[in-house]
Motif scaffolding. Structure first.
Motif, mmCIF file in Angstrom:
data_model
loop_
_atom_site.group_PDB
_atom_site.id
_atom_site.type_symbol
_atom_site.label_atom_id
_atom_site.label_comp_id
_atom_site.label_asym_id
_atom_site.label_seq_id
_atom_site.Cartn_x
_atom_site.Cartn_y
_atom_site.Cartn_z
ATOM 1 N N LEU A 161 1.175 -0.827 0.000
ATOM 2 C CA LEU A 161 0.081 0.034 0.118
ATOM 3 C C LEU A 161 1.052 1.240 0.297
ATOM 4 O O LEU A 161 0.496 2.238 -0.689
ATOM 5 N N GLN A 162 1.913 1.538 0.990
ATOM 6 C CA GLN A 162 2.689 2.591 0.878
ATOM 7 C C GLN A 162 3.377 2.682 -0.630
ATOM 8 O O GLN A 162 3.957 3.190 -0.729
ATOM 9 N N ALA A 163 4.195 1.474 -1.480
ATOM 10 C CA ALA A 163 4.260 1.728 -2.172
ATOM 11 C C ALA A 163 3.183 1.924 -3.787
ATOM 12 O O ALA A 163 4.046 3.212 -4.214
ATOM 13 N N ILE A 164 2.282 1.906 -3.000
ATOM 14 C CA ILE A 164 1.026 2.196 -4.430
ATOM 15 C C ILE A 164 0.974 3.806 -3.697
ATOM 16 O O ILE A 164 0.890 4.736 -5.235
ATOM 17 N N VAL A 165 1.305 3.957 -2.686
ATOM 18 C CA VAL A 165 1.599 6.133 -2.373
ATOM 19 C C VAL A 165 2.934 6.354 -2.933
ATOM 20 O O VAL A 165 2.195 7.092 -3.696
ATOM 21 N N GLY A 166 3.027 5.928 -2.926
ATOM 22 C CA GLY A 166 4.779 6.793 -3.456
ATOM 23 C C GLY A 166 4.727 6.133 -4.955
ATOM 24 O O GLY A 166 4.745 7.792 -5.830
ATOM 25 N N GLN A 167 3.978 5.804 -5.763
ATOM 26 C CA GLN A 167 3.473 5.874 -6.594
ATOM 27 C C GLN A 167 2.338 7.000 -7.846
ATOM 28 O O GLN A 167 3.388 7.651 -8.747
ATOM 29 N N MET A 168 1.551 7.121 -6.474
ATOM 30 C CA MET A 168 0.344 8.357 -6.797
ATOM 31 C C MET A 168 1.590 9.647 -7.249
ATOM 32 O O MET A 168 1.285 10.402 -7.674
ATOM 33 N N TYR A 169 2.887 9.571 -6.403
ATOM 34 C CA TYR A 169 3.804 11.244 -6.368
ATOM 35 C C TYR A 169 4.375 11.043 -7.146
ATOM 36 O O TYR A 169 4.572 12.024 -8.021
ATOM 37 N N ASP A 170 5.018 9.453 -7.813
ATOM 38 C CA ASP A 170 5.240 9.617 -9.209
ATOM 39 C C ASP A 170 4.944 10.399 -10.202
ATOM 40 O O ASP A 170 4.933 11.007 -10.902
ATOM 41 N N ASN A 171 3.560 9.886 -10.439
ATOM 42 C CA ASN A 171 2.527 9.967 -11.637
ATOM 43 C C ASN A 171 2.575 11.612 -11.248
ATOM 44 O O ASN A 171 2.250 12.283 -11.734
ATOM 45 N N TYR A 172 2.090 12.001 -9.846
ATOM 46 C CA TYR A 172 1.903 13.413 -10.017
ATOM 47 C C TYR A 172 2.565 14.253 -10.687
ATOM 48 O O TYR A 172 2.322 15.353 -11.114
ATOM 49 N N GLU A 173 4.274 13.943 -9.955
ATOM 50 C CA GLU A 173 5.242 14.945 -10.509
ATOM 51 C C GLU A 173 5.560 14.857 -11.917
ATOM 52 O O GLU A 173 5.854 15.524 -12.402
ATOM 53 N N ALA A 174 4.953 13.194 -12.916
ATOM 54 C CA ALA A 174 5.111 13.690 -14.090
ATOM 55 C C ALA A 174 4.443 14.674 -14.051
ATOM 56 O O ALA A 174 4.761 14.852 -15.693
ATOM 57 N N GLU A 175 3.251 14.687 -14.047
ATOM 58 C CA GLU A 175 2.118 15.344 -14.598
ATOM 59 C C GLU A 175 2.698 16.776 -14.487
ATOM 60 O O GLU A 175 2.173 17.776 -14.944
ATOM 61 N N ALA A 176 3.159 16.846 -13.144
ATOM 62 C CA ALA A 176 3.925 18.466 -13.329
ATOM 63 C C ALA A 176 4.999 19.185 -13.110
ATOM 64 O O ALA A 176 4.766 19.999 -14.482
#
Length: 553
Positions: A161-176
């Motif tokens: 679940l922590q890895a999923i949260v980390g991926q959320m921020y990877d995607n978030y930063e890629a969009e930014a």
């Protein structure tokens, strides 16, 4: 009976007061997450909150429950607890490997929740083998099997679940990044605070959970005509095994009479001890039903919201790269992993010290603090309460510093956390010296009247947990953030599992806290050991600071 009712009302009043304070903070975190963080963060946090609520019900009482049900020593119960705690975290590594290999993070998480629910159902059954005063070995084995199931399910759940949260921020930063360097910088600055919000939801479950077992236990005792007393289970087991010595027999007679709701004479002491033990432990067993229901609730939340959460992605194969590029990439990965293992080594000593809340600090609360009005297990709610209340303050301070260009790096925050953790144990060391506390074993053998004059007030626990909570906020959520930053994209689940393995190694040795508390000639020596390890870890972290900051840029 009036005193028991007053004590229960005080526990309920304490819970209501905590909820009144916590709810506005919960609203703040939800609004903050919706405004500034990736979609799916709240869903993941709620799933984790349900699981942690169930887990902390058990965690708050586990060591003391093992002593009260099976009549085993604090040391043996401490080692069972420590091995369980070790498995809770070390099994996150194979759990991460399963998810990384199958790329089915969500299915692995759901399986873990169901396995944990099964373990809680087994441990909720009030099985005594026919004699609550002499529970046979097979019942202890059954309890340990249930604990292994809980640990195995947690291994499939927690790190992934922590890895999923980390991926959320990877995607978030890629969009930014598509919007330019400034937007990317802002997005990157929110990862630490995002993991802090995620961590807070863990503690919302944790602040309520410690009340469940004590309230059910007191209610069960009241139904059977008894009043709660933390010292009676040890004395009852000692009487039934003909093993009481010193002032313990007088203490048993005095406390047993005070534990009768109607004030009637105790009469047959063996019958009293047997009945008291069965009633005392049955209430705790029933509290684990709430743990199983919490797993099911977490499962429902996750299943219904899983579409809003990403799956950590496999490493994308690049087009044919030159040998120089391949070598540079391998070198960067090695540097990242070296940095990860360096921080993991420091984390081992933090968790060894911090997770004394379920070990030496629980025994200290039971034996050395005046907890007649509030059960010793309930004081563990102070830590998650402080997490909820202090997190926005720390987030605001860090945010203001970042805006002024004075951002503190994650490695430096971890070093500060180790210093604050040392302060908690230096405080306890001072209390032990001022009160001239002997070893735990020597203290138990004193007369009740003598012990009453030596016990510290609950404020000692509050101050200790304040320091430990501040240290936790500098280390635990930021450690998760650090791992998500530094982990190679194809090893996210494994790297989160490695962070939890460091926690596991620290947890394997936490039982030494109880051993030191009970056997060292003076209690201050026990707290000095923890302070020493925290200060050494801080010094090591500061020595590696520039290298870690360079690798994580």
């Amino acid at each position: 009976m009036l005193q028991d009712l007053w004590n229960n009302n005080r526990m309920v009043a304490m819970l209501i007061a905590i909820l009144v304070v916590v709810v506005p903070f919960l609203i703040y975190y939800v609004v903050e997450a919706k405004r500034k963080h990736p979609k799916g963060l709240i869903s993941a946090a709620l799933s984790n909150m349900g699981e942690r609520f169930g887990y902390y019900i058990m965690n708050a009482v586990l060591l003391l429950f093992l002593c009260s049900k099976f009549g085993i020593s604090d040391d043996l119960a401490g080692w069972i607890y420590a091995v369980f705690y070790f498995l809770i975290y070390v099994l996150s590594l194979p759990g991460g490997m399963v998810a990384d290999r199958t790329q089915n993070f969500k299915g692995t998480i759901m399986t873990g929740l169901l396995v944990m629910a099964t373990g809680y159902v087994i441990i909720s059954l009030p099985v005594f083998g026919g004699n609550p005063g002499n529970v046979p070995m097979w019942v202890l084995v059954l309890t340990c099997v249930a604990l292994v199931l809980i640990a195995s399910g947690n291994g499939l759940f927690k790190g992934n679940l922590q890895a999923i949260v980390g991926q959320m921020y990877d995607n978030y930063e890629a969009e930014a990044a598509k919007q330019g360097p400034e937007a990317l910088a802002v997005a990157k600055s929110r990862r630490d605070s995002g993991f802090q919000i995620f961590y807070v939801f863990i503690n919302i479950g944790g602040v309520i959970a410690p009340f469940v077992a004590p309230l059910l236990r007191s209610a069960m005792l009241k139904l059977d005509g008894f009043i709660y007393n933390a010292d009676l289970p040890r004395l009852c087991h000692g009487f039934l095994s003909a093993n009481l010595k010193g002032d313990d027999l007088n203490n048993l007679n005095e406390l047993a009479q005070g534990a009768m709701v109607n004030g009637a004479p105790v009469g047959d002491m063996a019958a009293f001890c047997t009945s008291y033990l069965e009633s005392f432990n049955t209430g705790v067993h029933y509290s684990y039903i709430a743990s199983a229901l919490a797993m099911i609730l977490s499962f429902v939340i996750f299943v219904s919201t899983r579409k809003s959460m990403p799956n950590p992605v496999k490493k994308v194969k690049a087009a044919a790269a030159t040998s120089t590029e391949v070598e540079a990439d391998a070198k960067e990965i090695r540097q990242r992993l070296y940095a990860l293992f360096a921080v993991l080594g420091v984390a081992v000593f933090f968790w060894f010290s911090f997770h004394q809340n379920g070990q030496s600090l629980s025994v200290f609360a039971r034996d050395f603090c005046d907890t007649n009005s509030i059960a010793p297990e309930i004081w563990q709610c102070i830590n998650p309460f402080f997490v909820i209340v202090l997190t926005p303050i720390i987030m605001l301070v860090f945010g203001a510093m970042a805006k002024k260009g004075n951002d503190i790096s994650t490695p430096k925050k971890i070093a500060i956390g180790m210093f604050v953790s040392a302060c908690a144990y230096l405080f306890l060391l001072a209390i032990a010296v001022v009160n001239n506390y002997p070893s735990g074993e020597e203290f138990k053998g004193l007369a009740e009247a003598t012990k009453a004059t030596m016990k510290a007030g609950p404020w000692v626990l509050i101050v200790t947990y304040f320091f430990l909570t501040v240290a936790e906020l500098f280390i635990s959520p930021l450690g998760l953030s650090f791992v998500s930053k530094i982990a190679p994209s194809h090893l996210q689940g494994i790297c989160q599992g490695l962070w939890l393995c460091a926690t596991a190694i620290g947890n394997l040795f936490i039982a030494l806290g109880v051993t030191m508390l009970n056997s060292f000639p003076s209690q201050w020596m026990c707290w000095a050991v923890f302070a020493f390890f925290c200060l050494i870890s801080m010094a090591v972290m500061l020595g590696m600071l520039k290298w870690l900051e360079r690798v994580t840029k």
